[in-house]
Design an enzyme around this catalytic site. Structure first.
Site, mmCIF file in Angstrom:
data_model
loop_
_atom_site.group_PDB
_atom_site.id
_atom_site.type_symbol
_atom_site.label_atom_id
_atom_site.label_comp_id
_atom_site.label_asym_id
_atom_site.label_seq_id
_atom_site.Cartn_x
_atom_site.Cartn_y
_atom_site.Cartn_z
ATOM 1 N N ALA A 25 -16.466 10.531 -16.788
ATOM 2 C CA ALA A 25 -16.278 11.284 -18.034
ATOM 3 C C ALA A 25 -17.533 12.086 -18.367
ATOM 4 O O ALA A 25 -17.452 13.256 -18.763
ATOM 5 C CB ALA A 25 -15.932 10.339 -19.181
ATOM 6 N N TYR A 26 -18.691 11.471 -18.216
ATOM 7 C CA TYR A 26 -19.948 12.162 -18.502
ATOM 8 C C TYR A 26 -20.125 13.346 -17.552
ATOM 9 O O TYR A 26 -20.481 14.452 -17.978
ATOM 10 C CB TYR A 26 -21.116 11.190 -18.372
ATOM 11 C CG TYR A 26 -22.433 11.752 -18.844
ATOM 12 C CD1 TYR A 26 -22.766 11.737 -20.192
ATOM 13 C CD2 TYR A 26 -23.345 12.298 -17.942
ATOM 14 C CE1 TYR A 26 -23.982 12.249 -20.636
ATOM 15 C CE2 TYR A 26 -24.553 12.813 -18.377
ATOM 16 C CZ TYR A 26 -24.874 12.781 -19.716
ATOM 17 O OH TYR A 26 -26.073 13.304 -20.160
#
Length: 265
Positions: free
Chosen positions: A169-170
């Site tokens: 996600a990052y």
């Protein structure tokens, strides 16, 4: 000539909105901008941490306020610009530094953690940048004799270029920041708004505590950094002042890495 160069980097008379300014890189950036002459609006989820504001006001002698907004709440983000403008502020600079991290193996990555990271790290950046850009473009051109209306400075990451491990996600959010920076620059540079990003390398901050506390990962990473050390938040003062000032008048759509030489290796 001696007075010309300092004036290029001066932010006297400017106002900067900074997210993520309570600690780490964001705090150093906010303080650096204030030291260069800017007044600061700190966007925070609450007012429990006043350290950055107090240092700007008491040590540096610039104006600073805290505007409370939860960045995962799109409605709250949309209200930031109207609220500060209603109070009489005229922001010229936007620094999108706030970010969160979640670590899980990708095959086990929870939906809620994906949503949280994308909302804070990417969606809020677009929303706030959109509202800031619309505000700058709504002001009369006569207010900007040089043609430069303002600047947006996003905080990207080495994971704008690389994938990382256990942080899908990052990585996705920071890849999105890189492309968003370019997209906004393409539309706004001709209208007087510079849009750039800063990509930190491995920096000694709370966000990287998991890596710093893992001896094997820490030493492996350190040995690969040509500078021979992890970065410090103070390493970001110069680059954010450059991007916020007239010194970077012809710089836009760029992602400047501040990584001790990591990406060049």
């Amino acid at each position: 000539m001696a007075s010309t160069i300092p004036s290029l980097f001066s932010l006297s008379g400017k106002t900067a909105i900074v997210t993520g300014g309570t600690r780490g890189i964001g705090q150093a950036m906010a303080i650096g901008l204030a030291e260069a002459g800017a007044d600061i609006i700190l966007v925070q989820r609450d007012e429990s941490n006043t350290k950055t504001r107090d240092e700007i006001v008491n040590r540096i002698g610039r104006k600073a306020i805290i505007h409370v907004a939860e960045l995962s709440d799109r409605a709250a983000v949309k209200e930031i610009i109207p609220s500060v403008v209603k109070q009489g502020w005229k922001p010229d600079i936007l620094v999108n530094c706030a970010g969160i991290q979640r670590r899980h193996p990708s095959e086990k990555f929870p939906d809620e953690d994906w949503d949280d990271v994308i909302n804070v790290n990417l969606t809020s950046v677009f929303t706030l940048s959109r509202e800031f850009g619309a505000y700058l473009l709504s002001r009369d051109a006569s207010e900007f004799p040089t043609g430069r209306r303002g600047s947006v400075i996003n905080v990207a990451s080495l994971l704008s270029f690389q994938g990382g491990f256990t942080v899908p996600a990052y990585a996705a959010s920071k890849g999105g920041i890189a492309q968003l920076t370019k997209a906004l620059s393409n539309e706004w540079m001709a209208k007087g708004i510079n849009v750039n990003a800063i990509a930190p390398g491995y920096i000694d901050t709370d966000m990287n505590a998991a890596l710093i506390n893992d001896p094997n990962r820490y030493h492996s990473i350190t040995s690969r950094i040509p500078a021979g050390r992890w970065g410090k938040p103070e390493d970001f003062k110069g680059v954010v002042i450059f991007l916020a000032s007239d010194a970077s008048a012809y710089v836009s759509g760029e992602i400047i890495t501040v990584d001790g030489g990591w990406m060049g290796r």
